[in-house]
Motif scaffolding. Structure first.
Motif, PDB file in Angstrom:
ATOM      1  N   VAL A 159     -14.778  -2.368   0.873  1.00  0.00           N
ATOM      2  CA  VAL A 159     -15.130  -1.048   1.542  1.00  0.00           C
ATOM      3  C   VAL A 159     -14.645  -1.247   3.093  1.00  0.00           C
ATOM      4  CG1 VAL A 159     -17.118  -1.055   2.675  1.00  0.00           C
ATOM      5  CG2 VAL A 159     -17.279  -1.414   0.425  1.00  0.00           C
ATOM      6  N   VAL A 160     -14.054  -2.521   3.529  1.00  0.00           N
ATOM      7  CA  VAL A 160     -13.733  -2.511   5.137  1.00  0.00           C
ATOM      8  C   VAL A 160     -11.982  -2.314   4.558  1.00  0.00           C
ATOM      9  CG1 VAL A 160     -12.885  -3.977   6.103  1.00  0.00           C
ATOM     10  CG2 VAL A 160     -14.499  -4.473   5.414  1.00  0.00           C
ATOM     11  N   GLN A 161     -11.400  -1.779   3.863  1.00  0.00           N
ATOM     12  CA  GLN A 161      -9.980  -1.192   3.749  1.00  0.00           C
ATOM     13  C   GLN A 161     -10.398   0.268   3.841  1.00  0.00           C
ATOM     14  OE1 GLN A 161      -7.658  -3.103   0.211  1.00  0.00           O
ATOM     15  NE2 GLN A 161      -8.407  -4.992   0.367  1.00  0.00           N
ATOM     16  N   THR A 162     -11.278   0.913   3.430  1.00  0.00           N
ATOM     17  CA  THR A 162     -12.007   2.219   3.035  1.00  0.00           C
ATOM     18  C   THR A 162     -11.629   2.396   4.103  1.00  0.00           C
ATOM     19  OG1 THR A 162     -12.535   1.709   1.142  1.00  0.00           O
ATOM     20  CG2 THR A 162     -12.632   3.876   1.416  1.00  0.00           C
ATOM     21  N   PHE A 163     -12.613   1.687   5.297  1.00  0.00           N
ATOM     22  CA  PHE A 163     -12.962   2.184   6.371  1.00  0.00           C
ATOM     23  C   PHE A 163     -11.818   2.556   7.300  1.00  0.00           C
ATOM     24  CE2 PHE A 163     -17.963  -0.422   6.498  1.00  0.00           C
ATOM     25  CZ  PHE A 163     -17.807   1.124   6.753  1.00  0.00           C
ATOM     26  N   ARG A 164     -11.240   1.191   7.626  1.00  0.00           N
ATOM     27  CA  ARG A 164      -9.895   1.163   8.051  1.00  0.00           C
ATOM     28  C   ARG A 164      -9.288   2.390   8.310  1.00  0.00           C
ATOM     29  NH1 ARG A 164      -5.849  -2.383   5.591  1.00  0.00           N
ATOM     30  NH2 ARG A 164      -6.337  -0.821   4.504  1.00  0.00           N
ATOM     31  N   SER A 199      -6.011 -11.823   1.417  1.00  0.00           N
ATOM     32  CA  SER A 199      -5.150 -10.867   2.527  1.00  0.00           C
ATOM     33  C   SER A 199      -5.351  -8.883   3.096  1.00  0.00           C
ATOM     34  CB  SER A 199      -3.447 -10.674   2.012  1.00  0.00           C
ATOM     35  OG  SER A 199      -2.713 -10.042   3.469  1.00  0.00           O
ATOM     36  N   GLU A 200      -5.194  -8.230   1.620  1.00  0.00           N
ATOM     37  CA  GLU A 200      -5.756  -6.714   2.478  1.00  0.00           C
ATOM     38  C   GLU A 200      -7.119  -7.007   3.219  1.00  0.00           C
ATOM     39  OE1 GLU A 200      -4.067  -4.417   1.983  1.00  0.00           O
ATOM     40  OE2 GLU A 200      -2.365  -5.128   1.143  1.00  0.00           O
ATOM     41  N   GLY A 201      -7.908  -7.635   2.319  1.00  0.00           N
ATOM     42  CA  GLY A 201      -9.381  -7.230   3.246  1.00  0.00           C
ATOM     43  C   GLY A 201      -9.234  -7.573   4.522  1.00  0.00           C
ATOM     44  N   LYS A 202      -8.328  -8.915   4.846  1.00  0.00           N
ATOM     45  CA  LYS A 202      -9.206  -9.665   5.893  1.00  0.00           C
ATOM     46  C   LYS A 202      -8.112  -8.638   7.369  1.00  0.00           C
ATOM     47  CE  LYS A 202      -9.248 -14.578   4.411  1.00  0.00           C
ATOM     48  NZ  LYS A 202      -8.195 -15.945   5.172  1.00  0.00           N
ATOM     49  N   GLN A 203      -6.883  -8.218   6.894  1.00  0.00           N
ATOM     50  CA  GLN A 203      -6.232  -7.469   7.538  1.00  0.00           C
ATOM     51  C   GLN A 203      -6.945  -6.580   8.150  1.00  0.00           C
ATOM     52  OE1 GLN A 203      -2.015  -6.944   6.442  1.00  0.00           O
ATOM     53  NE2 GLN A 203      -2.263  -8.293   4.511  1.00  0.00           N
ATOM     54  N   ALA A 204      -7.623  -5.452   6.768  1.00  0.00           N
ATOM     55  CA  ALA A 204      -8.089  -4.233   7.786  1.00  0.00           C
ATOM     56  C   ALA A 204      -8.803  -4.678   8.302  1.00  0.00           C
ATOM     57  CB  ALA A 204      -8.827  -3.541   6.080  1.00  0.00           C
ATOM     58  N   LEU A 205     -10.108  -5.657   8.385  1.00  0.00           N
ATOM     59  CA  LEU A 205     -11.126  -6.421   9.398  1.00  0.00           C
ATOM     60  C   LEU A 205     -10.563  -7.180  10.737  1.00  0.00           C
ATOM     61  CD1 LEU A 205     -13.919  -6.485   9.906  1.00  0.00           C
ATOM     62  CD2 LEU A 205     -13.475  -9.542   8.773  1.00  0.00           C
ATOM     63  N   ILE A 206      -9.774  -7.064  10.558  1.00  0.00           N
ATOM     64  CA  ILE A 206      -8.927  -7.519  11.834  1.00  0.00           C
ATOM     65  C   ILE A 206      -8.559  -6.276  12.899  1.00  0.00           C
ATOM     66  CG2 ILE A 206      -7.104  -9.274  12.830  1.00  0.00           C
ATOM     67  CD1 ILE A 206      -7.690 -11.733  10.685  1.00  0.00           C
ATOM     68  N   PRO A 215      -2.363   2.668   7.780  1.00  0.00           N
ATOM     69  CA  PRO A 215      -3.033   2.389   8.756  1.00  0.00           C
ATOM     70  C   PRO A 215      -2.669   1.259  10.275  1.00  0.00           C
ATOM     71  CG  PRO A 215      -4.127   2.675   7.590  1.00  0.00           C
ATOM     72  CD  PRO A 215      -2.682   2.828   6.685  1.00  0.00           C
ATOM     73  N   PHE A 216      -1.496   1.011   9.576  1.00  0.00           N
ATOM     74  CA  PHE A 216      -1.257  -0.014  10.342  1.00  0.00           C
ATOM     75  C   PHE A 216      -0.078   0.486  11.769  1.00  0.00           C
ATOM     76  CE2 PHE A 216      -2.491  -3.469   8.029  1.00  0.00           C
ATOM     77  CZ  PHE A 216      -2.758  -3.797   7.247  1.00  0.00           C
ATOM     78  N   ALA A 217       0.309   1.245  11.725  1.00  0.00           N
ATOM     79  CA  ALA A 217       1.453   1.952  12.081  1.00  0.00           C
ATOM     80  C   ALA A 217       1.430   2.376  13.842  1.00  0.00           C
ATOM     81  CB  ALA A 217       1.936   3.143  11.744  1.00  0.00           C
ATOM     82  N   THR A 218       0.344   1.573  13.784  1.00  0.00           N
ATOM     83  CA  THR A 218      -0.124   1.875  15.619  1.00  0.00           C
ATOM     84  C   THR A 218       0.618   1.215  16.400  1.00  0.00           C
ATOM     85  OG1 THR A 218      -1.741   0.186  15.514  1.00  0.00           O
ATOM     86  CG2 THR A 218      -2.449   2.279  15.432  1.00  0.00           C
ATOM     87  N   SER A 219       1.031   0.270  16.248  1.00  0.00           N
ATOM     88  CA  SER A 219       1.766  -0.371  17.316  1.00  0.00           C
ATOM     89  C   SER A 219       3.512  -0.013  17.427  1.00  0.00           C
ATOM     90  CB  SER A 219       1.799  -1.520  17.706  1.00  0.00           C
ATOM     91  OG  SER A 219       1.927  -2.013  16.753  1.00  0.00           O
TER      92      SER A 219
END
Lengths: 739, 418
Positions: free
Chosen positions: A401-406, A433-440, A593-597
């Protein structure tokens, strides 16, 4: 196959076969031979008794002959010299009065697969082709292909090919189909069997006499035929009409493909055909055979790419039943995602909600990702369901769910508020790992809206020593630094501790480097950090918009009824790899979604960033608010700086275009309504240095082009070309989606 | 087309292999074993597995994987259908298709496979033609063969192959001329918690057993042909006639065959013949849950529901169940958590029920706490869709045949959510 004890077995059988008493008793003799065959089928090496078996072939007993021939076909390549001894018997059998024996002998002789057999088989094959029993002719025709395969490099025998072509007119339908199969193999290097007009018409007329396998194959062969006139084309289609209702799904799909290919210039005929096979396809989707269901579902998905909503009224057929195997459930969930419309969204979501708590972790996660996919269109309902799922406090659910939110926050910024309210408390239920990354990531980017964000991150920092995934640590660094910019007081201490840990104690070089980099960046002052970390987003979402284009039927018609819809080229590999591991949402590019910075994140994102260097270098301000009056005044006062014409087909969907432009921070000032001729749009944007870009899109009704004029408040060619290329990408993307 | 065939059991042993072109090494199956290991249950092994040089297409039936090795791009449906045909043929030959039976009859299996495919192409696949080529083993024939020393192989070529009508042999003769038709309908349905239907559809077939002398030409008409949504026919049916008049006109094959299959789906309302009343609660005191289900008839047009079986996969948290049925027998397997209740006939005056308690694992509640109930049942003399045969006429022959039509309704994938 080496097998313990097989030598003893061979020795014993050899003795038995040589025993004159056994040889005298037909039944016992046959029993011994059956034992040899039995061992052979289980993969034991029985070639040791070859000599004895050859002797056994000289008999009047058909069963015994059959068994011995079976044996010989398997081991002849290993014992070519001994196999030659058997040729004589085989040749004799080829002129036996009983057609069964003739056929059997000919088939075995052709299957011997040893060098030198060709000179003996030539005559029997030629005789076989003219035999009065169709059984023998069938065997002889395929024998030609077998012989040709055995001597792959040998020249094609013109006379034989001619003979086979003439046998296409044979009485027996299976002989006809076998001729096609055989010619196809023999003429492989010349592009296979040629289907000209007389052959095509002959085959079409014989179709109804063939068995289902023959029909399916002839339909494939007919794909090669190009009708001369429209009239002929429609005659053919009329003839084939009844095969769309065949009881064999293979024939139905084969006929559909032929229709689609033949009618490639008549889109309405194609649509009509797809309407007509809807019933049979849906029937195959609920077939008793799981495997048929699966393949049919894959084809349904293929059709949905071109005709979204084609199966919408039948969405309930794609509801999963509890006892179905995984691969079917996963397909059905994906189909459901594509069928959603305003009328059924409620029911589909309710159904998917039920799957989210399935016993199978994979399936549950696939269902959650599916809801995430639907959320792009029906955001509010989906976010609500996802939030409720968090309440279950199940590890495998929360992480997905958190990954989906991200992904959602990235695509539909309007749901940020709701997501931020749902997040607190999740951190206790995420381990992977995936979930933690998304949440962070979420905590870092939207930390200012989540009251306890710094404290959650602090917990992560506390436990950083026991953290096993380097990717999580990197994400943590970036997130904390970002949050530090918006909530410095709460984060400073924690950030200091984390940087200290990363630089002094961390073993992973990438994490340490990242830590050092941020440390040095901080030394340069807060403005510099802001410039690097909060640089505008490069836009992977453009790629996401792109991933569901409506593809024309012709783009996949040739893949229809092959394995491509099943494993979908690269896609299949992904599904396959992820099965049973972490997640099953192959359609969501998780890296995006990580590509922000920009360059700071990870390898794959680096690649992404490089794909879009233009938007990276040119920084358009996200919320530049140009009023229409101001725009008009500026527009009139400026000269046209750049003008270019892009190809464009058909109508414009203003909302799509507007959305796409908004993503790259170009504001739409004014638009003509749909269908207006000429169609115009005015766009505006401002870059970081305050330079204004104004653009006009003009679509003339008669030519299929879009004329773009750009004006610029300060004359700088470099930024101008960049701005233009961004605009071009957007228009290109939107244009592709439509056609 | 089909290069080789491997038969693999659910524990991953290859127990039979057959090659039609060159021999493909067994090691190709390693990719299959990998997939088998990854899938938690045998059913979940994907039916198409690409390997660097081959594709493995498989069907899973009777606890056996039939794995075809393919070297070129092929129509997948074709291969899968063919594999199913192979299994059907085995079943037809040996009565059951299981690993021990195949191992016992390995020689016949080999002979059959040899006739079904040549050089990887389907050859003789019609079961009646195959049976004339290779006689199926029967106990009687085995005994006779042992005494007389005769064989299982036919000496003559099947005559059907020379007939003008490819699906019917010439010169058929019977003393009793009979034609039987069975209308069999299966209901696939998903019923939700409250008892309302989520999806329901009927899959129907008409199976025929025709034993008529000569070349009879039959026509069969229905009272209500419009019911049939989506029909597919045996090749013998004249399609044009159906299109124009909604009449089935055909020269039947000799013996058993499937005349047509059809669907009746959501557009026409599907009657649901049974209901299940359930109250399952996992929140009892002392980690005890309550369980109660009742099965009753709904729309059965006055016919009895027979052969009712209830199957349900209980959640992992259920340790054991102590239940009492009002009729029939029930079992609960504490390892697989499978509850099965063999109910039998439903008597509308005294509805069968199963109630009792469940002992639950102490601790957290699972999200999958609502088990799904799977239902099997049969209703004789009723086609639930309301399909009725009007009349059957025969042309082309002089005698009067005996005609019979039977109806039956069964549960297909019938599940009730709780």
């Amino acid at each position: 196959m080496p097998y313990l004890g097989s030598e003893d077995v061979v020795k014993e059988l050899k003795k038995a076969l040589c025993n004159p008493h056994i040889q005298a008793d037909r039944l016992r003799y046959r029993n011994v031979i059956q034992r040899v065959i039995r061992h052979m089928t289980q993969g034991l090496d029985m070639s040791g008794v070859f000599m004895e078996m050859v002797k056994a072939s000289a008999t009047v007993d058909i069963v015994q002959k059959k068994l011995v021939y079976l044996y010989m076909c398997t081991y002849a390549p290993l014992k070519p010299d001994l196999a030659l001894l058997a040729i004589n018997t085989l040749c004799k059998d080829c002129s036996d009065p009983n057609p069964m024996v003739r056929g059997l002998a000919l088939r075995s002789m052709c299957s011997l697969r040893m060098p030198g057999v060709q000179e003996y088989t030539q005559q029997p094959i030629l005789n076989g082709l003219r035999d009065k029993a169709s059984y023998v002719r069938r065997v002889a025709v395929l024998g030609c292909a077998k012989m040709h395969n055995l001597h792959g490099d040998s020249e094609v025998d013109g006379a034989l090919v001619h003979e086979l072509y003439s046998l296409l007119r044979d009485q027996d339908p299976i002989v006809v189909v076998n001729c096609l199969r055989s010619l196809e193999e023999i003429l492989k290097h010349e592009g296979g069997v040629v289907i000209n007009k007389p052959i095509a018409h002959h085959l079409l007329n014989r179709m109804s006499k063939l068995d289902q396998w023959g029909q399916a194959e002839v339909l494939t062969f007919l794909l090669r035929y190009q009708p001369r006139s429209e009239e002929e084309l429609f005659d053919i289609l009329n003839l084939l009409d009844s095969f769309l209702k065949s009881s064999s799904p293979g024939v139905v799909i084969g006929a559909t493909k032929l229709f689609l290919i033949l009618a490639k210039k008549f889109p309405h005929v194609q649509t009509d055909v797809l309407m007509r096979v809807k019933g049979p396809l849906l029937a195959a989707c609920s077939s008793e055979s799981r495997e048929l269901c699966f393949v049919a579902l894959c084809h349904v998905r293929q059709i949905l790419h071109s005709l979204p909503g084609h199966f919408s009224s039948h969405y309930k057929k794609f509801f999963c039943s509890y006892w179905e195997p995984h691969y079917i459930k996963l397909q059905k969930v994906e189909v459901l995602c594509e069928l959603v419309n305003d009328e059924n969204v409620q029911q589909v979501l309710e159904e998917l909600r039920g799957y989210c708590t399935d016993v199978s972790v994979d399936f549950a996660q696939a269902a959650i990702f599916a809801i995430g996919g639907i959320a792009r269109t029906y955001t509010d309902q989906c976010v609500q369901i996802l939030t409720e799922l968090l309440g279950l406090q199940q590890e495998h659910i929360t992480t997905v769910v958190v990954q989906t939110f991200r992904d959602l926050v990235w695509l539909c910024p309007q749901c940020t508020e709701a997501v931020c309210q749902a997040l607190p408390g999740c951190e206790e239920n995420i381990q992977d790992s995936e979930g933690k990354q998304a949440l962070i990531w979420l905590l870092g980017v939207h930390g200012e809206k989540i009251p306890n964000a710094p404290y959650v991150l602090e917990d992560f920092v506390e436990n950083v020593k026991s953290e096993t995934f380097p990717a999580v640590k990197m994400e943590l660094l970036t997130a904390l630094l970002r949050l530090f910019l918006s909530r410095p007081a709460e984060c400073q201490d924690v950030l200091g501790r984390l940087l200290h840990y990363c630089i002094e104690e961390e073993k992973d070089m990438a994490v340490r480097d990242r830590g050092l980099f941020y440390y040095r960046l901080l030394l340069l002052g807060i403005d510099e950090v802001k410039r690097i970390l909060c640089s505008p987003k490069s836009d992977p979402s453009l790629g996401l918009l792109e991933d569901q284009p409506e593809r024309p039927v012709n783009s996949w018609a040739s893949d229809f009824n092959t394995l491509v819809p099943v494993y979908g080229r690269a896609r299949w590999a992904t599904i396959f790899k992820h099965q049973g591991t972490e997640h099953c949402g192959p359609e969501l590019p998780h890296s995006a979604p990580f590509a922000t910075s920009g360059h700071l994140i990870s390898e794959e994102n680096k690649e992404r960033a490089q794909e879009l260097p233009d938007s990276e270098a040119l920084m358009l301000i996200p919320n530049c608010q140009l009023t229409a009056e101001y725009f008009e005044k500026t527009w009139l006062s400026l000269e046209v700086a750049h003008q270019q014409v892009l190809p464009w087909q058909g109508e414009v969907h203003p909302s799509t275009l507007q959305m796409a432009l908004q993503v790259v921070n170009i504001q739409t000032i004014a638009l003509s309504r749909v269908g207006a001729r000429p169609w115009k749009a005015y766009l505006g944007a401002q870059d970081a240095s305050g330079c204004l870009f104004l653009a006009e899109l003009l679509l003339e009704p008669e030519n299929s082009e879009m004329q773009i004029s750009v004006k610029q408040s300060e004359k700088r060619t470099e930024t101008l070309t960049r701005f233009f290329s961004v605009l071009e990408t957007v228009i290109g993307t939107v244009g592709d989606m439509k056609s | 087309m089909i290069h080789s065939l491997f038969l693999i059991n659910s524990s991953g042993d290859i127990f039979l292999e057959k090659h039609w072109k060159s021999v493909v090494s067994r090691s190709v199956c390693d990719y299959f074993f990998e997939a088998q290991e990854r899938a938690t249950e045998a059913e979940n092994v994907p039916p198409v597995i690409p390997t660097p040089h081959h594709y493995l297409l498989s069907v899973y039936r009777h606890k056996i994987f039939f794995v075809a090795v393919i070297q070129t791009e092929v129509p997948p449906l074709f291969v899968i259908e063919f594999l199913h045909r192979v299994v059907d043929t085995f079943q037809d030959y040996f009565g059951v298709c299981s690993e021990p039976v195949i191992k016992d009859n390995v020689v016949v299996v080999y002979e059959v496979l040899e006739e079904m495919l040549d050089n990887g192409f389907p050859l003789a696949t019609e079961s009646n033609i195959l049976k004339e080529l290779i006689k199926p083993p029967t106990i009687l024939r085995t005994v006779v063969n042992t005494i007389t020393g005769s064989t299982n192989v036919g000496d003559q070529l099947p005559t059907g192959q020379l007939s003008v009508v490819p699906w019917r042999r010439t010169g058929v003769k019977y003393t009793n001329n009979e034609a039987y038709f069975d209308v069999i309908e299966e209901i696939d349905a998903i019923i939700d918690k409250s008892g309302s239907t989520i999806t329901a559809e009927i899959q129907g077939v008409i199976d025929a057993c025709v034993k008529l002398t000569g070349m009879p030409d039959l026509t069969l008409s229905f009272m209500n042909p419009r019911l049939l949504d989506d029909v597919s026919f045996h090749p013998c049916v004249r399609f044009k006639r159906w299109e124009s008049e909604r009449i089935l006109s055909f020269i039947p094959p000799d013996g058993n065959f499937r005349l047509l299959s059809y669907h009746v789906s959501a557009q026409n309302l599907v009657a649901i013949p049974v209901y299940v009343k359930h109250s399952i609660s996992f929140r009892g005191s002392n980690s005890l849950g309550r369980f109660e289900i009742t099965v009753g008839p709904k729309q059965t047009m006055g016919k009895t529901i027979e052969g009712v079986t209830v199957l349900s996969q209980m959640p992992r948290g259920v340790l054991n169940m102590s239940l009492t049925p009002s009729q029939g027998t029930h079992t609960f397997d504490p390892v697989t958590k499978m509850l099965s209740w063999d109910v039998g006939k439903i008597n509308p005056q005294k509805l069968p029920s199963l109630k009792g308690t469940m002992s639950l694992q102490a601790g957290a509640s699972k999200p999958d706490e609502n088990p799904t109930i799977n239902l099997q049942f049969k209703i004789q003399q009723l086609a639930i869709s309301g399909l009725k045969v009007n009349r059957l006429d025969m042309y082309g022959e002089k005698y009067k045949p005996f005609k019979g039509i039977k109806y039956m309704t069964k549960a297909g994938k019938f599940q009730v959510r709780t």
